[in-house]
Design a protein around this motif. Sequence first.
Motif, PDB file in Angstrom:
ATOM      1  N   ARG A  45      31.919 -23.540 -16.953  1.00  0.00           N
ATOM      2  CA  ARG A  45      31.335 -23.438 -15.600  1.00  0.00           C
ATOM      3  C   ARG A  45      32.001 -24.487 -14.728  1.00  0.00           C
ATOM      4  NH1 ARG A  45      30.394 -28.218 -15.503  1.00  0.00           N
ATOM      5  NH2 ARG A  45      29.447 -27.831 -13.495  1.00  0.00           N
ATOM      6  N   ALA A  47      33.539 -24.508 -10.517  1.00  0.00           N
ATOM      7  CA  ALA A  47      34.414 -23.571  -9.813  1.00  0.00           C
ATOM      8  C   ALA A  47      35.875 -23.575 -10.296  1.00  0.00           C
ATOM      9  CB  ALA A  47      34.324 -23.822  -8.314  1.00  0.00           C
ATOM     10  N   ARG A  88      30.616 -14.063 -11.957  1.00  0.00           N
ATOM     11  CA  ARG A  88      29.825 -14.973 -11.115  1.00  0.00           C
ATOM     12  C   ARG A  88      30.335 -14.840  -9.670  1.00  0.00           C
ATOM     13  NH1 ARG A  88      28.669 -20.808 -13.266  1.00  0.00           N
ATOM     14  NH2 ARG A  88      26.876 -20.472 -11.899  1.00  0.00           N
ATOM     15  N   GLN A 195      23.102 -29.746 -15.377  1.00  0.00           N
ATOM     16  CA  GLN A 195      24.524 -30.131 -15.482  1.00  0.00           C
ATOM     17  C   GLN A 195      24.717 -31.633 -15.272  1.00  0.00           C
ATOM     18  OE1 GLN A 195      23.353 -27.545 -13.721  1.00  0.00           O
ATOM     19  NE2 GLN A 195      24.832 -25.878 -13.568  1.00  0.00           N
ATOM     20  N   ASP A 236      31.620 -24.979  -4.555  1.00  0.00           N
ATOM     21  CA  ASP A 236      31.970 -23.672  -5.133  1.00  0.00           C
ATOM     22  C   ASP A 236      32.697 -22.789  -4.139  1.00  0.00           C
ATOM     23  OD1 ASP A 236      29.594 -24.684  -6.843  1.00  0.00           O
ATOM     24  OD2 ASP A 236      30.671 -23.175  -8.011  1.00  0.00           O
ATOM     25  N   ASN A 246      27.392 -25.243  -2.793  1.00  0.00           N
ATOM     26  CA  ASN A 246      27.475 -26.007  -4.042  1.00  0.00           C
ATOM     27  C   ASN A 246      26.143 -25.855  -4.765  1.00  0.00           C
ATOM     28  OD1 ASN A 246      28.983 -27.765  -5.824  1.00  0.00           O
ATOM     29  ND2 ASN A 246      27.579 -29.401  -5.241  1.00  0.00           N
ATOM     30  N   LYS A 247      26.050 -26.454  -5.920  1.00  0.00           N
ATOM     31  CA  LYS A 247      24.866 -26.336  -6.769  1.00  0.00           C
ATOM     32  C   LYS A 247      23.564 -26.523  -6.001  1.00  0.00           C
ATOM     33  CE  LYS A 247      24.732 -25.404 -10.115  1.00  0.00           C
ATOM     34  NZ  LYS A 247      24.478 -23.968 -10.410  1.00  0.00           N
TER      35      LYS A 247
HETATM   36  O1  MRU Z   1      26.688 -23.250 -11.896  1.00  0.00           O
HETATM   37  P1  MRU Z   1      27.832 -24.181 -12.106  1.00  0.00           P
HETATM   38  O2  MRU Z   1      27.571 -25.214 -13.171  1.00  0.00           O
HETATM   39  O3  MRU Z   1      29.131 -23.454 -12.331  1.00  0.00           O
HETATM   40  O4  MRU Z   1      27.944 -24.955 -10.717  1.00  0.00           O
HETATM   41  C1  MRU Z   1      28.902 -25.955 -10.596  1.00  0.00           C
HETATM   42  C2  MRU Z   1      28.874 -26.644  -9.285  1.00  0.00           C
HETATM   43  O5  MRU Z   1      28.073 -26.354  -8.420  1.00  0.00           O
HETATM   44  C3  MRU Z   1      29.955 -27.659  -9.039  1.00  0.00           C
HETATM   45  O6  MRU Z   1      29.500 -28.682  -8.211  1.00  0.00           O
HETATM   46  C4  MRU Z   1      31.153 -26.960  -8.375  1.00  0.00           C
HETATM   47  O7  MRU Z   1      31.517 -25.826  -9.079  1.00  0.00           O
HETATM   48  C5  MRU Z   1      32.315 -27.868  -8.251  1.00  0.00           C
HETATM   49  S1  MRU Z   1      33.051 -28.194  -9.804  1.00  0.00           S
HETATM   50  C6  MRU Z   1      34.427 -29.152  -9.569  1.00  0.00           C
END
Ligand code: MRU
Length: 350
Positions: A45, A47, A88, A195, A236, A246-247
């Motif tokens: 996981r 991006a 995704r 995470q 993302d 983002n998350k």
């Molecule tokens: O759902 P995830 O764990 O894939 O979400 C990840 C994030 O939101 C990260 O902050 C984003 O992908 C940047 S990773 C360098």
Amino acid sequence: MIHTLEWTDSGVRFIDQTKLPTEEKYITCKTYEEVADAIRTMVVRGAPAIGVAAAMGIALGVKNSRTESVGELKREFDQICDAIGKTRPTAVNLFWAIRRMQDKFELLRVRPMPQIKQALIEEAQRMHAEDIAANRAMGRHGATLMPASGGVLTHCNAGALATCGYGTALGVIRAAVEQGKKIHVYADETRPFLQGSRLTAWELMKDGIPTTVISDNMAGAMMSQGKIAAIVVGADRIAANGDVANKIGTYTVAVLAREHGIPFYVAAPFSTIDLDTPDGSSIPIEQRDPNEVTHIGGRQMVPEGVQVENPAFDVTPARYVTAIVSERGIARAPYGESLRRLAEEMSVAG
Ligand code: MRU
């Protein structure tokens, strides 16, 4: 060095992020369907890691193909891209990677099949190497924004585990620490998938970077107590106007940062910037299984039958973003202009 994902002769090898931090287990996907599943279930996981995993999945599918003509191979290639593209929806790196593999195939169409297969494998491997180089460059740029000492808060995991190595937001922190800055990281736990507490804390501890895990609802209190000097997160998808997906929970952090006068930085490679999406309102937000909210470690935490929402991402409006750090440099508002300028420089540089 954490090996988040790599191409091997037997398939695409991933550290299984669903098992961290208690188990460091690796799995090798031998088919593109297995790679698609690994992306969907978040074995891999983040991006940039999703993007390179997608490219490697496509290369693997093509390598395994038993078709006998380039025309048939192309039809199978399209099916593979389609399946990987359905895993995704939010991280634009996934679609960026698919497009790059499609462009490569198009360029090679006149070549014999073994050459096409080999070139697609090499393209995916190149994307892996480029991602690490981009993170290092982002680290160099972003480190200048970090305080000489103090607390830096991050949300989710934008580290080595979310990329092919080094990380975006955590790359900025790593580079600042390498320069001798005395940073103490505050890692938001990042409900519901954790995470921050599972992955960010794990990889920063491996590097010996001082880290404190806080639950998401503690962030405001930490800011008001003066413990946080800066915030840096990943992304993302960044829309053309600088809105950042983002998350889930990132938006809350950004609004709190504004209230406390704390700079809020976003670190992301150009593969995350989507100039075709005008603003955050058109970014598709992934909705995940309610189980991720209702259960923790297999134990039910809510009454049976209650309604639950589980959006995996939120959008932080550009007005809350102090600067965007990319491998090309630092962009500031108005982002519509600064992002486009960086993109133009990038295409000139090739
Ligand atoms: O759902 P995830 O764990 O894939 O979400 C990840 C994030 O939101 C990260 O902050 C984003 O992908 C940047 S990773 C360098």
